[in-house]
Motif scaffolding. Structure first.
Motif, PDB file in Angstrom:
ATOM      1  N   ILE A  11      51.766  27.486  22.225  1.00 20.55           N
ATOM      2  CA  ILE A  11      51.804  26.133  22.791  1.00 20.55           C
ATOM      3  C   ILE A  11      51.419  26.162  24.262  1.00 20.55           C
ATOM      4  O   ILE A  11      50.680  25.302  24.749  1.00 20.55           O
ATOM      5  N   ASP A  12      51.910  27.158  24.995  1.00 20.57           N
ATOM      6  CA  ASP A  12      51.555  27.292  26.410  1.00 20.57           C
ATOM      7  C   ASP A  12      50.052  27.438  26.591  1.00 20.57           C
ATOM      8  O   ASP A  12      49.477  26.917  27.552  1.00 20.57           O
ATOM      9  N   MET A  13      49.401  28.172  25.676  1.00 25.39           N
ATOM     10  CA  MET A  13      47.960  28.430  25.788  1.00 25.39           C
ATOM     11  C   MET A  13      47.105  27.342  25.128  1.00 25.39           C
ATOM     12  O   MET A  13      45.883  27.414  25.191  1.00 25.39           O
ATOM     13  N   GLU A  14      47.760  26.364  24.473  1.00 24.59           N
ATOM     14  CA  GLU A  14      47.033  25.380  23.657  1.00 24.59           C
ATOM     15  C   GLU A  14      46.181  26.122  22.621  1.00 24.59           C
ATOM     16  O   GLU A  14      45.008  25.835  22.413  1.00 24.59           O
ATOM     17  N   ALA A  15      46.810  27.103  21.983  1.00 23.89           N
ATOM     18  CA  ALA A  15      46.099  27.990  21.054  1.00 23.89           C
ATOM     19  C   ALA A  15      46.027  27.400  19.653  1.00 23.89           C
ATOM     20  O   ALA A  15      46.836  26.545  19.267  1.00 23.89           O
ATOM     21  N   GLU A  16      45.046  27.865  18.898  1.00 24.47           N
ATOM     22  CA  GLU A  16      44.840  27.422  17.519  1.00 24.47           C
ATOM     23  C   GLU A  16      44.653  28.645  16.618  1.00 24.47           C
ATOM     24  O   GLU A  16      44.410  29.746  17.100  1.00 24.47           O
ATOM     25  N   MET A  17      44.761  28.410  15.318  1.00 23.29           N
ATOM     26  CA  MET A  17      44.494  29.469  14.350  1.00 23.29           C
ATOM     27  C   MET A  17      43.026  29.420  13.951  1.00 23.29           C
ATOM     28  O   MET A  17      42.566  28.414  13.415  1.00 23.29           O
ATOM     29  N   ILE A  72      32.136  37.807  14.767  1.00 26.17           N
ATOM     30  CA  ILE A  72      32.908  37.045  15.746  1.00 26.17           C
ATOM     31  C   ILE A  72      32.111  35.792  16.097  1.00 26.17           C
ATOM     32  O   ILE A  72      30.932  35.881  16.427  1.00 26.17           O
ATOM     33  N   ASN A  73      32.770  34.649  16.014  1.00 29.36           N
ATOM     34  CA  ASN A  73      32.138  33.400  16.450  1.00 29.36           C
ATOM     35  C   ASN A  73      33.195  32.589  17.195  1.00 29.36           C
ATOM     36  O   ASN A  73      33.992  31.881  16.593  1.00 29.36           O
ATOM     37  N   LEU A  74      33.203  32.721  18.513  1.00 29.80           N
ATOM     38  CA  LEU A  74      34.192  32.042  19.338  1.00 29.80           C
ATOM     39  C   LEU A  74      33.612  30.731  19.861  1.00 29.80           C
ATOM     40  O   LEU A  74      32.524  30.712  20.430  1.00 29.80           O
ATOM     41  N   VAL A  75      34.375  29.655  19.674  1.00 29.50           N
ATOM     42  CA  VAL A  75      33.947  28.332  20.124  1.00 29.50           C
ATOM     43  C   VAL A  75      34.936  27.837  21.179  1.00 29.50           C
ATOM     44  O   VAL A  75      36.132  27.709  20.906  1.00 29.50           O
ATOM     45  N   ARG A 135      38.866  30.702  25.729  1.00 26.26           N
ATOM     46  CA  ARG A 135      39.250  30.939  27.123  1.00 26.26           C
ATOM     47  C   ARG A 135      40.133  32.173  27.199  1.00 26.26           C
ATOM     48  O   ARG A 135      40.899  32.438  26.272  1.00 26.26           O
ATOM     49  N   HIS A 136      40.021  32.891  28.311  1.00 24.13           N
ATOM     50  CA  HIS A 136      40.854  34.083  28.484  1.00 24.13           C
ATOM     51  C   HIS A 136      42.298  33.638  28.700  1.00 24.13           C
ATOM     52  O   HIS A 136      42.575  32.857  29.627  1.00 24.13           O
ATOM     53  N   PRO A 149      43.487  30.854  22.312  1.00 22.38           N
ATOM     54  CA  PRO A 149      43.019  29.635  22.972  1.00 22.38           C
ATOM     55  C   PRO A 149      41.535  29.396  22.719  1.00 22.38           C
ATOM     56  O   PRO A 149      40.682  29.693  23.560  1.00 22.38           O
ATOM     57  N   ALA A 150      41.221  28.923  21.553  1.00 14.47           N
ATOM     58  CA  ALA A 150      39.844  28.623  21.148  1.00 14.47           C
ATOM     59  C   ALA A 150      39.909  27.534  20.082  1.00 14.47           C
ATOM     60  O   ALA A 150      40.983  27.237  19.544  1.00 14.47           O
ATOM     61  N   GLU A 151      38.762  26.929  19.793  1.00 14.37           N
ATOM     62  CA  GLU A 151      38.731  25.888  18.773  1.00 14.37           C
ATOM     63  C   GLU A 151      39.099  26.464  17.403  1.00 14.37           C
ATOM     64  O   GLU A 151      38.830  27.649  17.117  1.00 14.37           O
TER      65      GLU A 151
END
Length: 791
Positions: free
Chosen positions: A287-293, A302-305, A308-309, A369-371
């Motif tokens: 939640i702190d990182m606004e992270a997603e699965m 690897i396909n990062l959209v 963020r670090h 922290p990625a889409e």
């Protein structure tokens, strides 16, 4: 799997684990965080990720999980397992509180059966054994002390002790008062010496009072005496206390014996609490990182959209720095290795570390922290060469350390290996380091590895552009403002901008000219070409951004137009309905009027004057419901008024409604504001309002605005709401506050875990009309209340 061992630390994974530990409530949870390691089984990784995602959804959208007490049950269970041992009162109290927490959690998930399917796997069908709680509650009270009625003997001993203590106190008070009356006592009251209540007696009088001398003052002038008769009473109290303690131990031993068959269940409860604390900590960190699965893949890809670090993201938010620029990168079967070039401090290393760290996090069951549209595979090996790793003890130079890693990479890498190399080939003479690096890269490419490599070497850029499986990429650089943009552009290599950066720093021009003369003309042309390519790429990027912005604006206008069209269509239907109702009423009244008129004419027996008067009244009634044709002519004959400008009030002839001009467009078009709606109308379809008519319209709109402000409440209470409902209500109140020009809004969200506060403040940051926000004063709610100031 990870080589070298310090790669986890170099990529920042150890720091991530430390941040998650801070979210844990129990030591056993922290121990589980410490054991986090990247996994290679897809099913296991998927389960860990889904558990974290479900717990994140629970924290954000559901009622709080009842995790009030998370005491370690395991050591107490191990102690109770030993025959003849017994648990202390406070230890039973800890077990009692933990069991209450366990049962509350089990009931919580039972009420939501099927909602959190992956979290439910943690329970393994654990039963609620209420018998254990009843047995403990019969003996231990809510303060963690043994109840006086735990047994009949204990109650009897407790009452005897109380009675004896009262008797002893009463007797010593009598003796003390008598000694005071005789003038034997020193200054002061009764005092404790050696755990016994004593009377302070002057030294010259100590033989006058029979008793046991426990102590003397430092000067020897005062003796502390326990009277003889009280001494026997106190000994009786002590004997009773010893007997009571033996009874307490007997009860505790018996209770421990009753608990012993359930030790295995207690250990299972301990495991459940530890796992829940562990997953909860991961979810809070997400939640702190606004992270997603992200989506998992069976392929090595690897396909990062918009990635963020994590550490940069948290630090930027903490230090109030500009937001982290997102990274978009794709590594697949065609583009297996991305060779990143560009200026120093341009973000090459951060790009590489972001890829490595997020891959480690996903394989460790952590959200990133990625889409959510990002896609990552599973790598069996992760090799990293970051930093110099020189060692005096091992007689290892910087370049030797690099070569030893390259030796390991080339020997053991395969198609399921992720290779991360920072500043490939540095540490020795570029004349030799470049070719060696190229040969290593060729070998790794033949093995089908995936990876990200950063470099400044031109020969590697040329090799990547001519070799299948390798793809050049560069970090964009604004060569006008001479600043990095931290945006990865795949497809072309980037310049190091060595001369440009040196010139900006202010290095002597003669030195720069001499340096340019010393490099070969071919290398100079290559670098110039890269700079030109970089400039072209930036222009294309800016153009694409402008086009995207324009497309968004067009989409917004299209939506507004469709909303307005719907609004007008609905009004049209309403007007037609009302007109039909009115027409029916007119016909009904007309029929009645005609009937009455005929009746009146008959009654006057054809008197001409009276008949004429009756007909005139009939025509007057008809004229009331007849449209005035001149109005239609006025609509058709309206002329284009060139004096209309922004801010003027006009009347839309076809709709017979007033609106304000907010923009004058080309082609005689006006953009008008109808309350919160916008519409486009031709100039010849409106008439400019002036004088009294204009003043009347303005007064009407001000009255509406004043009435809206009068019933507006600048305080919003969202405590206990789900996040989605709270944000929806906040949006409504904020929009209304902006519309009526209210300066501030008070939002009561409470403290709790701080999740609702975080989402509300994130929303306020993105709301363009909120200039800033702050906590309420500590005496009036502190960080449980947020004040939003509206500009």
């Amino acid at each position: 799997m990870i080589f070298p061992k310090n790669a986890l630390d170099k990529l920042g994974f150890i720091e991530i684990k430390d941040l998650i530990k801070d979210k844990c409530l129990s030591e056993s949870g922290k121990e589980m965080v410490e054991k986090i390691q990247p996994q290679v089984k897809l099913e296991q990784i998927d389960r860990f990720l889904r558990q974290t995602q479900e717990f994140k959804d629970l924290l954000v959208n559901d009622a709080p999980l009842p995790v009030d007490h998370l005491y370690p049950i395991k050591p107490l269970g191990e102690k109770a397992r030993v025959e003849g041992s017994f648990l202390a009162e406070e230890e039973f109290h800890r077990i009692l509180l933990s069991l209450r927490t366990v049962y509350a959690i089990i009931r919580y998930f039972n009420e939501r059966e099927g909602q959190y399917v992956h979290l439910e796997l943690l329970f393994e069908h654990l039963p609620i054994e209420t018998k254990i709680i009843r047995q403990i509650e019969a003996v231990i009270d809510d303060r963690g002390k043994m109840k006086d009625n735990a047994s009949r003997l204990l109650l009897d001993l407790t009452q005897q002790i109380l009675k004896s203590e009262q008797e002893a106190r009463k007797r010593i008070d009598q003796v003390f008062k008598q000694a005071q009356n005789n003038g034997w006592t020193a200054d002061g009251n009764l005092t404790i010496r050696d755990g016994r209540l004593c009377i302070p007696i002057l030294a010259e009088n100590k033989r006058k009072l029979k008793g046991f001398i426990h102590d003397e003052s430092a000067t020897g002038q005062t003796a502390y005496i326990e009277p003889e008769e009280v001494f026997h009473l106190n000994n009786k109290v002590r004997d009773l206390a010893f007997e009571r303690r033996r009874e307490v131990i007997r009860i505790l031993t018996e209770l421990t014996t009753e608990l012993r068959p359930h030790v295995s269940l207690l250990l299972a409860y301990h495991g459940l609490l530890s796992k829940l604390d562990f997953v909860r900590a991961k979810a809070l960190f997400a939640i702190d990182m606004e992270a997603e699965m992200p989506e998992l893949s069976k392929e090595a890809e690897i396909n990062l959209v918009n990635a963020r670090h994590p550490l940069l993201l948290l630090n930027a938010r903490k230090e109030n720095h500009p937001p982290v620029v997102p990274l978009n990168i794709k590594i697949d079967q065609e583009d297996r290795v991305i060779l990143v070039s560009g200026p120093n401090a341009g973000g090459k290393s951060v790009c590489m570390k972001t890829v490595g760290l997020l891959q480690l996090m996903v394989q460790s069951g952590l959200l990133i922290p990625a889409e959510a549209t990002s896609k990552l595979g599973v790598f069996r090996q992760i090799f990293a060469d970051i930093g110099d790793d020189q060692s005096i003890e091992s007689d290892l130079s910087t370049y030797s350390a690099h070569l030893s890693k390259m030796k390991h990479f080339t020997e053991f890498a395969n198609g399921r290996t992720l290779v991360l190399i920072d500043e490939f080939g540095t540490g020795t003479d570029p004349l030799f380091g470049g070719p060696i690096a190229e040969a290593v890269l060729e070998t790794l490419n033949k093995k089908g590895v995936r990876g990200v490599i950063t470099t400044h070497y031109s020969n590697l850029k040329v090799f990547a552009s001519n070799t299948a499986g390798l793809e050049n990429a560069s970090m964009l650089f604004d060569n006008v403002a001479m600043r990095p943009l931290y945006i990865l552009q795949v497809g072309k290599p980037g310049s190091s901008y060595a001369f440009e950066i040196a010139q900006k720093i202010g290095l002597n021009k003669e030195i720069l000219h001499a340096a340019k003369d010393k490099i070969g003309s071919r290398q100079k042309k290559v670098d110039t070409l890269l700079v030109d390519l970089e400039r072209d790429k930036k222009e294309i990027y800016d153009t694409k951004a402008a086009i995207a912005m324009r497309e968004r604006e067009l989409e917004r206008l299209k939506n507004e137009y469709e909303n307005l069209q719907g609004y007008l269509e609905e009004n049209k239907k309403q007007i037609i309905r009302e007109a039909k109702d009115e027409a029916r009423q007119i016909l009904k009244n007309a029929n009645k009027l005609v009937e009455n008129t005929v009746a009146e004419i008959k009654s006057v027996q054809a008197d001409k004057e009276k008949t004429r008067e009756i007909r005139r009244r009939l025509h007057d009634e008809v004229d009331k419901h007849t449209d005035k044709k001149p109005v239609a002519k006025q609509v058709m004959a309206a002329q284009v008024d060139e004096s209309i400008k922004v801010g003027d009030w006009v009347k839309i002839l076809e709709a017979d409604t007033e609106a304000q001009v907010i923009e004058v467009s080309k082609g005689n078009n006006l953009i008008l504001a109808l309350g919160e709606l916008r519409t486009v109308v031709k100039k010849n379809k409106v008439v400019k309002l002036q004088g009294k008519e204009k003043a009347k319209v303005i007064k009407k709109h001000r009255t509406i605005s004043t009435e809206s402000a009068a019933d507006f409440q600048p305080e919003l209470d969202v405590r206990g709401m789900r996040t989605e409902d709270a944000l929806r209500q906040l949006e409504t109140v904020l929009d209304r506050a902006v519309m009526i020009g209210y300066p501030s809004l008070k939002i009561l969200h409470g403290k709790g875990d701080g999740i609702l506060r975080k989402f509300i403040r994130d929303y306020l940051r993105k709301y363009s009309h909120v200039s800033h926000f702050e906590d309420e004063h500590a005496d009036r709610g502190g960080d449980g209340v947020t004040y939003a100031h509206i500009q």
